[in-house]
Design a protein around this motif. Structure first.
Motif, PDB file in Angstrom:
ATOM      1  N   GLY A 234      31.511  33.903  42.659  1.00 36.84           N
ATOM      2  CA  GLY A 234      31.553  34.509  41.331  1.00 36.84           C
ATOM      3  C   GLY A 234      32.759  35.416  41.164  1.00 36.84           C
ATOM      4  N   HIS A 235      33.287  35.916  42.277  1.00 35.57           N
ATOM      5  CA  HIS A 235      34.452  36.804  42.210  1.00 35.57           C
ATOM      6  C   HIS A 235      35.724  36.117  42.699  1.00 35.57           C
ATOM      7  N   THR A 236      35.789  34.810  42.432  1.00 33.13           N
ATOM      8  CA  THR A 236      37.081  34.136  42.561  1.00 33.13           C
ATOM      9  C   THR A 236      37.626  34.012  41.136  1.00 33.13           C
ATOM     10  N   GLN A 245      38.490  43.720  32.952  1.00 36.44           N
ATOM     11  CA  GLN A 245      38.210  44.006  34.349  1.00 36.44           C
ATOM     12  C   GLN A 245      36.753  43.680  34.708  1.00 36.44           C
ATOM     13  N   CYS A 246      36.611  43.010  35.842  1.00 33.68           N
ATOM     14  CA  CYS A 246      35.274  42.695  36.367  1.00 33.68           C
ATOM     15  C   CYS A 246      34.757  43.937  37.106  1.00 33.68           C
ATOM     16  N   HIS A 247      33.446  44.013  37.334  1.00 33.39           N
ATOM     17  CA  HIS A 247      32.929  45.180  38.068  1.00 33.39           C
ATOM     18  C   HIS A 247      33.426  45.237  39.506  1.00 33.39           C
ATOM     19  N   CYS A 248      33.980  44.091  39.986  1.00 34.70           N
ATOM     20  CA  CYS A 248      34.528  44.079  41.344  1.00 34.70           C
ATOM     21  C   CYS A 248      35.958  44.616  41.365  1.00 34.70           C
ATOM     22  N   SER A 249      36.496  44.920  40.172  1.00 38.31           N
ATOM     23  CA  SER A 249      37.824  45.503  39.964  1.00 38.31           C
ATOM     24  C   SER A 249      38.937  44.469  39.754  1.00 38.31           C
ATOM     25  N   GLY A 252      39.520  38.451  35.504  1.00 41.91           N
ATOM     26  CA  GLY A 252      39.453  37.003  35.337  1.00 41.91           C
ATOM     27  C   GLY A 252      38.507  36.287  36.287  1.00 41.91           C
ATOM     28  N   CYS A 253      37.544  37.023  36.845  1.00 40.59           N
ATOM     29  CA  CYS A 253      36.576  36.398  37.770  1.00 40.59           C
ATOM     30  C   CYS A 253      35.702  35.365  37.050  1.00 40.59           C
ATOM     31  N   TRP A 254      35.273  34.357  37.795  1.00 39.53           N
ATOM     32  CA  TRP A 254      34.351  33.335  37.275  1.00 39.53           C
ATOM     33  C   TRP A 254      33.110  34.002  36.665  1.00 39.53           C
TER      34      TRP A 254
HETATM   35 ZN   LIG Z   1      34.764  40.039  40.052  1.00 36.92          ZN
END
Ligand SMILES: [Zn+2]
Length: 379
Positions: A234-236, A245-249, A252-254
């Motif tokens: 999910g975080h690729t 921005q994704c919560h993983c920082s 554009g994450c999946w």
């Molecule tokens: Zn992410």
């Protein structure tokens, strides 16, 4: 190599027979002999002991080619081992009994308290209540996040806002506790119950909810990664040009394009619902949502094709909120996954929705996890 004494060998053989019964049941003693290379007399002795211990029982089945004659088969005694299973959802938590034959019984659904202390206090109350009804041997959790399965620590459950939650600090119980990531448990559940996966040893289960998780079985072994974060596909990144921005920082994450939050955001219309799950339920029934759903399917097809190209699994199973979609959705999604992946990688891959409804894959997985643990520890 470790040398085993005769009583240890007997124990190993008994466990092996139990595992075989969990894969093939009902089964005759003759077929156990074929699958184990044990002597018929040993199988007779070991299965007698398993019957005495209450793990298995004999059942008579009439054979088509020998009318009037019964064939004796062995099967698993459902009540031989019972776990209390808990599917922790971001909004709703489901509690049930898990039985020794891999089936579950749902007992209760509650709103998930956001504070871990309050959450585990509630769970303890249910355990105290249900242990009066059944002889519960293990408490097993399905978690929407990363779990250190050795120490029972929820390392990160982003959509719950939980970080480094040590389950055993909150729950001091008289029985063992197990916990694992929900997608890991789903892939175990699918492998256990789906007939088309019986002889398949490389499977990926993609669970789409508020986040995206994957459970991976490689060579019949669950793959959790070096520090329990394997399968975070999910975080690729699937969109390099994204500014959000994704919560993983990352950007554009999946997950930003494939989770149910994305399709809810992109739907041009009003959808009722107290939480994202309920909104998504209502959205997929809207007659004019087809275009939004198909665009969303394309985002997910990219992520799933990446998995196929990277791992070349024999089966890719689609679940979570995607377990109950209209047929047109699956047809389009599967077509797009095949178009996006390398022909060599996806040509023979089984791609299909899960056999389970909604979160049952998590619950059933928590049950199977506890069964495997119990068999491992039989003395
Ligand atoms: Zn992410």
């Amino acid at each position: 190599m470790k040398k085993y004494n005769s009583s240890e060998i007997k124990k190993l053989n008994m466990k092996n027979i139990l595992r075989i019964l969990h894969i093939n049941n009902p089964i005759s003693r003759k077929d156990i002999v074929k699958l184990t290379d044990l002597r018929p007399s040993s199988v007779t002795r070991l299965t007698r002991e398993l019957i005495e211990k209450g793990y298995i029982y004999e059942e008579g089945i009439y054979e088509d080619n020998a009318p009037g004659r019964k064939k004796i088969l062995l099967n698993i005694n459902k009540e031989a081992f019972i776990s209390l299973i808990v599917d922790v959802g971001v909004n709703e938590t489901i509690i049930g009994f898990g039985y020794f034959n891999g089936y579950v019984e749902i007992l209760k659904k509650i709103l998930t308290p956001k504070d871990p202390e309050e959450f585990f206090y509630e769970i303890k109350k249910f355990y105290m209540k249900y242990k009066k009804i059944k002889n519960i041997k293990i408490l097993s959790f399905s978690i929407p996040g990363l779990v250190d399965v050795e120490k029972n620590i929820i390392l990160l459950a982003p959509n719950l806002g939980w970080k480094n939650v040590n389950i055993e600090q909150f729950l001091k119980l008289d029985i063992p506790i197990l916990a694992d990531n929900e997608a890991n448990l789903s892939v175990i559940a699918e492998k256990y119950h789906a007939k088309d996966l019986k002889n398949i040893s490389n499977i990926v289960f993609v669970e789409i909810r508020e986040g995206i998780g994957t459970g991976i079985i490689i060579n019949n072994q669950l793959y959790r990664g070096f520090s329990y974060s394997g399968g975070e596909f999910g975080h690729t990144v699937i969109n390099m040009n994204s500014k959000e921005q994704c919560h993983c920082s990352r950007q554009g994450c999946w997950e930003q394009y494939g989770s149910i939050l994305n399709v809810i955001k992109n739907y041009e219309g009003i959808i009722e619902g107290k939480d994202p799950i309920e909104k998504f339920e209502n959205l997929k029934r809207q007659p004019n949502a087809k275009k939004t759903l198909l665009n969303w399917a394309e985002n997910n097809a990219i992520g799933m094709a990446n998995i196929i190209n990277a791992l070349n699994p024999e089966a890719l199973i689609i679940g979570g909120e995607l377990s109950d979609m209209p047929i047109y959705f699956y047809e389009y999604l599967i077509k797009k996954i095949r178009e996006n992946s390398l022909p060599f990688s996806s040509k023979k891959t089984i791609i299909r929705p899960t056999i389970f409804k909604k979160y049952n894959s998590n619950l059933v997985g928590a049950c199977i996890f506890s069964i495997n643990k119990h068999i491992e520890e039989i003395k």
